[in-house]
Motif scaffolding. Structure first.
Motif, PDB file in Angstrom:
ATOM      1  N   ARG A   1       3.485  -7.033 -14.542  1.00  0.00           N
ATOM      2  CA  ARG A   1       3.904  -8.077 -14.143  1.00  0.00           C
ATOM      3  C   ARG A   1       4.325  -8.292 -13.191  1.00  0.00           C
ATOM      4  N   ILE A   2       5.690  -7.959 -13.337  1.00  0.00           N
ATOM      5  CA  ILE A   2       6.569  -7.716 -11.513  1.00  0.00           C
ATOM      6  C   ILE A   2       5.961  -7.159 -10.618  1.00  0.00           C
ATOM      7  N   PHE A   3       6.010  -5.372 -11.077  1.00  0.00           N
ATOM      8  CA  PHE A   3       5.090  -4.757  -9.728  1.00  0.00           C
ATOM      9  C   PHE A   3       4.074  -5.302  -9.361  1.00  0.00           C
ATOM     10  N   ARG A   4       3.238  -6.022  -9.504  1.00  0.00           N
ATOM     11  CA  ARG A   4       2.262  -6.861  -9.016  1.00  0.00           C
ATOM     12  C   ARG A   4       2.345  -7.557  -8.253  1.00  0.00           C
ATOM     13  N   LYS A   5       3.203  -8.409  -8.899  1.00  0.00           N
ATOM     14  CA  LYS A   5       3.976  -9.818  -8.376  1.00  0.00           C
ATOM     15  C   LYS A   5       4.364  -9.355  -6.958  1.00  0.00           C
ATOM     16  N   ALA A   6       5.181  -8.285  -6.987  1.00  0.00           N
ATOM     17  CA  ALA A   6       6.238  -7.822  -5.732  1.00  0.00           C
ATOM     18  C   ALA A   6       4.947  -7.335  -4.611  1.00  0.00           C
ATOM     19  N   LEU A   7       3.663  -6.972  -4.937  1.00  0.00           N
ATOM     20  CA  LEU A   7       2.554  -6.358  -4.350  1.00  0.00           C
ATOM     21  C   LEU A   7       2.126  -7.212  -3.712  1.00  0.00           C
ATOM     22  N   ARG A   8       1.836  -8.185  -4.446  1.00  0.00           N
ATOM     23  CA  ARG A   8       1.459  -9.807  -4.185  1.00  0.00           C
ATOM     24  C   ARG A   8       2.261 -10.674  -2.756  1.00  0.00           C
ATOM     25  N   GLU A   9       3.596 -10.830  -2.872  1.00  0.00           N
ATOM     26  CA  GLU A   9       3.736 -11.259  -1.854  1.00  0.00           C
ATOM     27  C   GLU A   9       4.288 -10.444  -0.915  1.00  0.00           C
ATOM     28  N   VAL A  10       3.926  -9.173  -1.140  1.00  0.00           N
ATOM     29  CA  VAL A  10       4.194  -8.325   0.548  1.00  0.00           C
ATOM     30  C   VAL A  10       2.531  -8.544   0.988  1.00  0.00           C
ATOM     31  N   ARG A  11       1.710  -8.999   0.098  1.00  0.00           N
ATOM     32  CA  ARG A  11      -0.450  -9.337   0.692  1.00  0.00           C
ATOM     33  C   ARG A  11       0.044 -10.693   1.578  1.00  0.00           C
ATOM     34  N   ARG A  12       1.237 -11.656   0.653  1.00  0.00           N
ATOM     35  CA  ARG A  12       0.580 -12.841   1.073  1.00  0.00           C
ATOM     36  C   ARG A  12       1.761 -12.948   2.587  1.00  0.00           C
ATOM     37  N   GLU A  13       2.563 -12.094   1.987  1.00  0.00           N
ATOM     38  CA  GLU A  13       3.681 -12.484   3.590  1.00  0.00           C
ATOM     39  C   GLU A  13       3.530 -11.966   4.989  1.00  0.00           C
ATOM     40  N   SER A  14       2.813 -10.561   4.441  1.00  0.00           N
ATOM     41  CA  SER A  14       1.271 -10.518   5.728  1.00  0.00           C
ATOM     42  C   SER A  14      -0.004 -10.347   5.654  1.00  0.00           C
ATOM     43  N   ARG A  15       0.044 -11.743   5.601  1.00  0.00           N
ATOM     44  CA  ARG A  15      -1.774 -12.084   5.918  1.00  0.00           C
ATOM     45  C   ARG A  15      -1.930 -12.034   6.906  1.00  0.00           C
ATOM     46  N   GLN A  16      -1.396 -12.105   7.905  1.00  0.00           N
ATOM     47  CA  GLN A  16      -1.605 -12.736   9.420  1.00  0.00           C
ATOM     48  C   GLN A  16      -2.031 -11.044   9.452  1.00  0.00           C
ATOM     49  N   VAL A  17      -0.813  -9.575   9.550  1.00  0.00           N
ATOM     50  CA  VAL A  17      -1.420  -8.172   9.991  1.00  0.00           C
ATOM     51  C   VAL A  17      -2.946  -8.337   9.276  1.00  0.00           C
ATOM     52  N   ILE A  18      -3.368  -8.925   7.549  1.00  0.00           N
ATOM     53  CA  ILE A  18      -4.520  -8.669   7.369  1.00  0.00           C
ATOM     54  C   ILE A  18      -5.786  -8.812   8.030  1.00  0.00           C
ATOM     55  N   LEU A  19      -5.177 -10.167   8.333  1.00  0.00           N
ATOM     56  CA  LEU A  19      -6.420 -11.256   9.521  1.00  0.00           C
ATOM     57  C   LEU A  19      -7.132  -9.938  10.261  1.00  0.00           C
ATOM     58  N   ASP A  20      -5.489  -9.932  10.960  1.00  0.00           N
ATOM     59  CA  ASP A  20      -5.407  -8.817  12.095  1.00  0.00           C
ATOM     60  C   ASP A  20      -6.707  -8.135  11.930  1.00  0.00           C
ATOM     61  N   GLY A  21      -6.507  -7.137  11.184  1.00  0.00           N
ATOM     62  CA  GLY A  21      -7.058  -5.700  11.233  1.00  0.00           C
ATOM     63  C   GLY A  21      -8.412  -5.704  10.444  1.00  0.00           C
ATOM     64  N   GLN A  22      -8.839  -7.071   9.677  1.00  0.00           N
ATOM     65  CA  GLN A  22     -10.429  -7.469   9.554  1.00  0.00           C
ATOM     66  C   GLN A  22     -10.406  -7.879  10.917  1.00  0.00           C
ATOM     67  N   GLN A  23      -9.910  -8.392  11.692  1.00  0.00           N
ATOM     68  CA  GLN A  23     -11.151  -9.172  13.011  1.00  0.00           C
ATOM     69  C   GLN A  23     -11.155  -8.167  13.744  1.00  0.00           C
ATOM     70  N   ALA A  24      -9.992  -7.298  14.228  1.00  0.00           N
ATOM     71  CA  ALA A  24     -10.239  -5.987  14.582  1.00  0.00           C
ATOM     72  C   ALA A  24     -12.050  -5.286  14.110  1.00  0.00           C
ATOM     73  N   ARG A  25     -12.024  -4.975  12.953  1.00  0.00           N
ATOM     74  CA  ARG A  25     -13.096  -4.095  12.816  1.00  0.00           C
ATOM     75  C   ARG A  25     -14.276  -5.569  12.919  1.00  0.00           C
ATOM     76  N   ARG A  26     -14.152  -6.143  12.240  1.00  0.00           N
ATOM     77  CA  ARG A  26     -14.981  -7.179  12.436  1.00  0.00           C
ATOM     78  C   ARG A  26     -15.592  -7.054  14.416  1.00  0.00           C
ATOM     79  N   GLU A  27     -14.631  -6.892  14.828  1.00  0.00           N
ATOM     80  CA  GLU A  27     -14.948  -6.225  16.752  1.00  0.00           C
ATOM     81  C   GLU A  27     -15.503  -4.898  16.878  1.00  0.00           C
ATOM     82  N   ALA A  28     -15.020  -3.952  16.223  1.00  0.00           N
ATOM     83  CA  ALA A  28     -15.599  -2.654  16.250  1.00  0.00           C
ATOM     84  C   ALA A  28     -16.257  -2.182  15.982  1.00  0.00           C
ATOM     85  N   ALA A  29     -17.188  -3.635  14.647  1.00  0.00           N
ATOM     86  CA  ALA A  29     -18.997  -3.447  14.240  1.00  0.00           C
ATOM     87  C   ALA A  29     -19.522  -3.927  15.479  1.00  0.00           C
TER      88      ALA A  29
END
Length: 149
Positions: free
Chosen positions: A53-81
């Motif tokens: 639970r602690i491990f998964r919580k820590a990884l969820r925090e990273v994803r939450r903190e990195s939301r913009q990076v994730i969105l940027d990657g998704q947008q770049a993939r949409r543009e490529a498509a």
């Protein structure tokens, strides 16, 4: 055959089908076929409950903190498509979009791995051993020989 009897037969058949699907899904999940991969993130699945639970919580925090990076990657993939769907391919734009997507992926992986390193540094030797076993198992590597102290 009466309507009631037909409905009973249909209900029994549907219930048998659903029970089989649930049983098959449970076996599939238990056998580890879901989430195959050989990442340190996947290796955390065998940690004891509290540590997992602690491990998964820590990884969820990273994803939450990195939301913009994730969105940027998704947008770049949409543009490529979108570029790939164009009648005339703009290879420079496609290369740039794929590079942005790759950079976002690498950034996310580095952040996740760093958080896993921090988790491992604060963990017991037994928990680190579980992570190591999970990592080698998911990579298809033979288990390491136990070292004697």
């Amino acid at each position: 055959m009466s309507t009631g009897r037909k409905l009973l037969i249909a209900s029994v058949a549907l219930n048998v089908f659903l029970a089989g699907a649930l049983a098959g899904g449970a076996v599939w999940l238990r056998s580890g076929k879901a989430g195959q991969g050989y990442s340190l993130e996947a290796a955390g699945g065998r940690l004891p409950d509290q540590e997992r639970r602690i491990f998964r919580k820590a990884l969820r925090e990273v994803r939450r903190e990195s939301r913009q990076v994730i969105l940027d990657g998704q947008q770049a993939r949409r543009e490529a498509a979108d570029l790939l769907r164009q009648p005339a391919l703009d290879t420079a734009a496609l290369t740039a979009a794929l590079e942005r997507a790759r950079n976002a992926d690498v950034t996310m992986r580095a952040r996740l791995e760093q958080r896993i390193v921090e988790f491992a540094a604060a963990s017991s030797a037994e928990d680190r051993g579980v992570l190591a076993e999970g990592l080698t198992r998911r990579a298809g590597l033979p288990p390491a020989a136990k070292k004697s102290p």
